[in-house]
Design a protein around this motif. Structure first.
Motif, PDB file in Angstrom:
ATOM      1  N   TYR A 225       7.368   5.969  -4.902  1.00 12.00           N
ATOM      2  CA  TYR A 225       7.173   4.547  -4.635  1.00 12.00           C
ATOM      3  C   TYR A 225       5.961   4.335  -3.725  1.00 12.00           C
ATOM      4  N   GLU A 226       5.862   5.166  -2.695  1.00 10.37           N
ATOM      5  CA  GLU A 226       4.747   5.026  -1.759  1.00 10.37           C
ATOM      6  C   GLU A 226       3.408   5.208  -2.467  1.00 10.37           C
ATOM      7  N   ASP A 227       3.328   6.207  -3.346  1.00 10.98           N
ATOM      8  CA  ASP A 227       2.091   6.421  -4.107  1.00 10.98           C
ATOM      9  C   ASP A 227       1.807   5.232  -5.022  1.00 10.98           C
ATOM     10  N   ARG A 228       2.846   4.728  -5.669  1.00  9.89           N
ATOM     11  CA  ARG A 228       2.661   3.660  -6.661  1.00  9.89           C
ATOM     12  C   ARG A 228       2.317   2.325  -6.020  1.00  9.89           C
ATOM     13  N   VAL A 229       3.044   1.960  -4.990  1.00 13.35           N
ATOM     14  CA  VAL A 229       2.887   0.627  -4.412  1.00 13.35           C
ATOM     15  C   VAL A 229       1.834   0.592  -3.303  1.00 13.35           C
ATOM     16  N   MET A 230       1.932   1.505  -2.355  1.00  9.08           N
ATOM     17  CA  MET A 230       1.007   1.470  -1.223  1.00  9.08           C
ATOM     18  C   MET A 230      -0.377   1.983  -1.599  1.00  9.08           C
ATOM     19  N   GLY A 231      -0.491   2.619  -2.765  1.00 15.50           N
ATOM     20  CA  GLY A 231      -1.804   3.066  -3.227  1.00 15.50           C
ATOM     21  C   GLY A 231      -2.608   1.974  -3.906  1.00 15.50           C
ATOM     22  N   ARG A 232      -1.946   0.843  -4.228  1.00 15.97           N
ATOM     23  CA  ARG A 232      -2.649  -0.265  -4.897  1.00 15.97           C
ATOM     24  C   ARG A 232      -3.273  -1.175  -3.844  1.00 15.97           C
ATOM     25  N   ALA A 233      -4.397  -0.783  -3.349  1.00 16.29           N
ATOM     26  CA  ALA A 233      -5.074  -1.560  -2.301  1.00 16.29           C
ATOM     27  C   ALA A 233      -6.461  -1.955  -2.793  1.00 16.29           C
ATOM     28  N   ARG A 234      -6.919  -3.100  -2.317  1.00 12.24           N
ATOM     29  CA  ARG A 234      -8.243  -3.588  -2.697  1.00 12.24           C
ATOM     30  C   ARG A 234      -8.660  -4.694  -1.728  1.00 12.24           C
ATOM     31  N   LEU A 235      -9.902  -5.117  -1.866  1.00 14.36           N
ATOM     32  CA  LEU A 235     -10.386  -6.237  -1.066  1.00 14.36           C
ATOM     33  C   LEU A 235      -9.811  -7.522  -1.651  1.00 14.36           C
ATOM     34  N   ILE A 236      -9.066  -8.260  -0.833  1.00 13.77           N
ATOM     35  CA  ILE A 236      -8.460  -9.519  -1.257  1.00 13.77           C
ATOM     36  C   ILE A 236      -8.969 -10.604  -0.317  1.00 13.77           C
ATOM     37  N   GLY A 237      -9.833 -11.488  -0.843  1.00 17.09           N
ATOM     38  CA  GLY A 237     -10.470 -12.458   0.039  1.00 17.09           C
ATOM     39  C   GLY A 237     -11.447 -11.760   0.958  1.00 17.09           C
ATOM     40  N   HIS A 238     -11.303 -11.974   2.265  1.00 17.45           N
ATOM     41  CA  HIS A 238     -12.170 -11.325   3.247  1.00 17.45           C
ATOM     42  C   HIS A 238     -11.640  -9.978   3.698  1.00 17.45           C
ATOM     43  N   ALA A 239     -10.372  -9.706   3.416  1.00 15.94           N
ATOM     44  CA  ALA A 239      -9.727  -8.546   4.028  1.00 15.94           C
ATOM     45  C   ALA A 239      -9.267  -7.540   2.987  1.00 15.94           C
ATOM     46  N   PHE A 240      -9.271  -6.276   3.392  1.00 17.67           N
ATOM     47  CA  PHE A 240      -8.777  -5.191   2.553  1.00 17.67           C
ATOM     48  C   PHE A 240      -7.291  -5.000   2.817  1.00 17.67           C
ATOM     49  N   GLY A 241      -6.530  -4.760   1.765  1.00 19.48           N
ATOM     50  CA  GLY A 241      -5.104  -4.541   1.969  1.00 19.48           C
ATOM     51  C   GLY A 241      -4.381  -4.229   0.676  1.00 19.48           C
ATOM     52  N   VAL A 242      -3.080  -4.023   0.789  1.00 21.99           N
ATOM     53  CA  VAL A 242      -2.234  -3.667  -0.345  1.00 21.99           C
ATOM     54  C   VAL A 242      -1.926  -4.911  -1.172  1.00 21.99           C
ATOM     55  N   GLU A 243      -1.855  -4.726  -2.470  1.00 19.78           N
ATOM     56  CA  GLU A 243      -1.475  -5.826  -3.353  1.00 19.78           C
ATOM     57  C   GLU A 243      -0.018  -6.214  -3.084  1.00 19.78           C
ATOM     58  N   PRO A 244       0.359  -7.455  -3.426  1.00 22.08           N
ATOM     59  CA  PRO A 244       1.717  -7.944  -3.107  1.00 22.08           C
ATOM     60  C   PRO A 244       2.831  -7.043  -3.643  1.00 22.08           C
ATOM     61  N   PHE A 245       3.897  -6.922  -2.855  1.00 19.85           N
ATOM     62  CA  PHE A 245       5.057  -6.125  -3.257  1.00 19.85           C
ATOM     63  C   PHE A 245       6.315  -6.777  -2.684  1.00 19.85           C
ATOM     64  N   PRO A 246       7.495  -6.522  -3.306  1.00 16.37           N
ATOM     65  CA  PRO A 246       8.743  -7.092  -2.809  1.00 16.37           C
ATOM     66  C   PRO A 246       9.395  -6.183  -1.773  1.00 16.37           C
ATOM     67  N   LEU A 247      10.230  -6.770  -0.926  1.00 19.05           N
ATOM     68  CA  LEU A 247      11.047  -6.009   0.010  1.00 19.05           C
ATOM     69  C   LEU A 247      12.454  -6.606   0.050  1.00 19.05           C
TER      70      LEU A 247
END
Length: 526
Positions: free
Chosen positions: A496-518
């Motif tokens: 899960y960590e590889d699949r979800v937390m690995g999906r990161a990119r520049l979103i707007g002005h900031a870099f971060g992980v793509e949306p995910f549920p918790l």
């Protein structure tokens, strides 16, 4: 052959030959300018519109190359610096992947007279000059004026407001009626917390947690969110485009005009409120905007102009909101994956905040592990991908890898600090892909140990503001709620960590992980 007998094909061949020769000459000059430092040879610089629009490819790095290639960049991490030389568009640049080299430049950047490049700060200039966009004496003037605004009084206000926002959030989201809730796009919660906190502590505008409905008239909150979301689009879209019959552009233009008028009116109203107020009372005000308005002095060199007040306020909103929102989301995402680290944080919170008390500013220093979790998420996903500087004179830098040597950067060189490479260097951060909060124990003081906030004199002035907000929200949230991930059938936590937390990119002005549920489960009665 006469000119009149030239065919269209002849013209094309001639123009093509000129273009090829021009590119060859430019490419050769660029290689010389970067001192033939090894690196990437690409069609477009990622800092140009062409390079930014095209996804990461072998011939075009794109905006996210530093993340995608983080394990193999810098010649498989064997070089402290590399060069990036574009063949068609863009300025040749030196990219820095070593904290030691970055410190040589940034700790001494005032002495070295490094400058923030004009082309890399356009999006922050839409509302006026600010601490983040100025250089030299103008920067020193802004820094001298803004420094006192970030005081303990401000941080006390941040803690109180964030605690209040948390309680409003729990009530408005309807969580009190449930023992377990699945939040599909969890980033919505920290993002709105950061937005409301900045509106209250930055502008002293009392935005409620509940957002306005779509059919309501335009308000400050709705307009401000639109402005933050469309900042880059506003820079790229020409003025005439807003006259086209496109409803989305009309709403965007309306929001920007609304905020422009609102801010100038707010400056006038706040200036009238502060007229005659004694400095001691002003010092007790917790909002940044009042401090900036008090520094208004259109004719003097020691104060701020009205547009600079607005520029500083909006820069703080853009940068502060995205940093807080992204890192809060990612920290909770990691804590949901690593339940042992979450348990440590909860135990620490229970000790620091007995009997379920809300945190005070003085309590935050007890939350060592929680702050380390926040810093570790910030290390893995630095919201600011790159920090660019231009040299105004020749500057020698000492590199260690692949071999010790001194490289002379010519005047006019573009140097880019690669924040992902700096903080994923296995020589500095062993096992850089792993979430290990303990690496930050004992490194939470002032100075440049927590280098994600920058290095040297231009280190982030809002660091303690962001940390105070983050610790307040995280401590109250984790005290009351357990967060967990939602696994796919047969999936492990590591997968899960590889699949979800690995999906990161520049979103707007900031870099971060793509949306995910918790999944959020109640710990105690709230």
């Amino acid at each position: 052959m006469t000119i009149s007998s030239l065919t269209f094909l002849d013209v094309l061949i001639t123009l093509g030959s000129i273009l090829v020769l021009s590119c060859i000459y430019r490419y050769s000059a660029s290689l010389k300018h970067v001192q033939y430092v090894p690196g990437m040879r690409v069609l477009f610089s990622p800092l140009t519109i062409f390079g930014a629009m095209i996804p990461t490819r072998s011939w075009n790095p794109g905006l996210n190359w530093s993340w995608i290639w983080r394990k193999t960049a810098y010649m498989n991490r064997t070089h402290d610096i590399i060069s990036m030389v574009p063949i068609l568009f863009g300025k040749p640049s030196i990219y820095v992947g070593s904290l030691d080299v970055a410190r040589q430049l940034l700790v001494n950047e005032n002495k070295l007279r490094l400058e923030k490049p004009a082309d890399l700060r356009k999006s922050l200039l839409l509302w006026g000059e600010s601490l983040s966009t100025t250089n030299g004496e103008d920067w020193r003037r802004h820094r001298r004026i803004l420094g006192p605004a970030f005081s303990n009084e401000t941080y006390v206000t941040v803690v109180k407001e964030t605690a209040s926002i948390y309680r409003e959030m729990v009530a408005a989201e309807g969580w009190m009626d449930n023992t377990e809730v699945v939040v599909e796009e969890f980033h919505r919660i920290p993002s709105h917390v950061a937005f409301v906190a900045l509106a209250r502590c930055g502008f002293n505008v009392r935005l409620p947690w509940a957002e306005e409905r779509e059919n309501e008239d335009l308000s400050f909150g709705k307009a401000l969110k639109t402005v933050i979301r469309t900042n880059l689009a506003r820079l790229a879209i020409p003025i005439w485009a807003y006259k086209l019959p496109l409803e989305g552009l009309h709403k965007m233009d309306q929001a920007w005009k609304y905020i422009g008028v609102y801010m100038h009116d707010l400056v006038a109203r706040r200036r009238e409120e502060l007229r005659g107020e004694v400095p001691e009372n002003l010092h007790q005000r917790g909002d940044l905007f009042s401090r900036l308005v008090a520094a208004l002095d259109e004719n003097a060199k020691i104060g701020l102009k009205e547009q600079e007040v607005i520029g500083n306020t909006f820069t703080f909103m853009f940068v502060g909101h995205e940093t807080s929102a992204r890192v809060l989301t990612e920290a909770l995402g990691f804590l949901a994956i690593h339940q042992d680290e979450q348990d440590k944080a909860v135990n620490e919170i229970s000790s620091a905040l007995p009997a379920g008390q809300d945190p005070t500013f003085n309590d935050l220093s007890k939350l060592v592990h929680l702050l380390a979790c926040f810093h570790e998420a910030l290390r893995i996903y630095p919201p600011s991908l790159m920090m660019g500087r231009d040299t105004t004179s020749e500057i020698p830098i000492k590199v260690t890898h692949p071999s010790p040597q001194t490289i002379l950067l010519p005047k006019g060189s573009r140097v880019v600090m690669d924040m992902i490479a700096l903080h994923h260097d296995p020589r500095v951060f062993p096992d850089p892909e792993k979430f290990k909060p303990s690496r930050w124990y004992g490194k939470n003081g002032v100075g440049d140990e927590v280098s994600m906030f920058g290095l040297g004199p231009r280190v982030c002035i809002g660091r303690k503001f962001v940390e105070s907000e983050a610790l307040t929200f995280l401590s109250m949230f984790l005290r009351d709620w357990k967060v967990d991930i939602i696994l796919s059938p047969g999936e492990t936590r590591a997968q899960y960590e590889d699949r979800v937390m690995g999906r990161a990119r520049l979103i707007g002005h900031a870099f971060g992980v793509e949306p995910f549920p918790l999944k959020v489960s109640r710990r105690v009665s709230v």
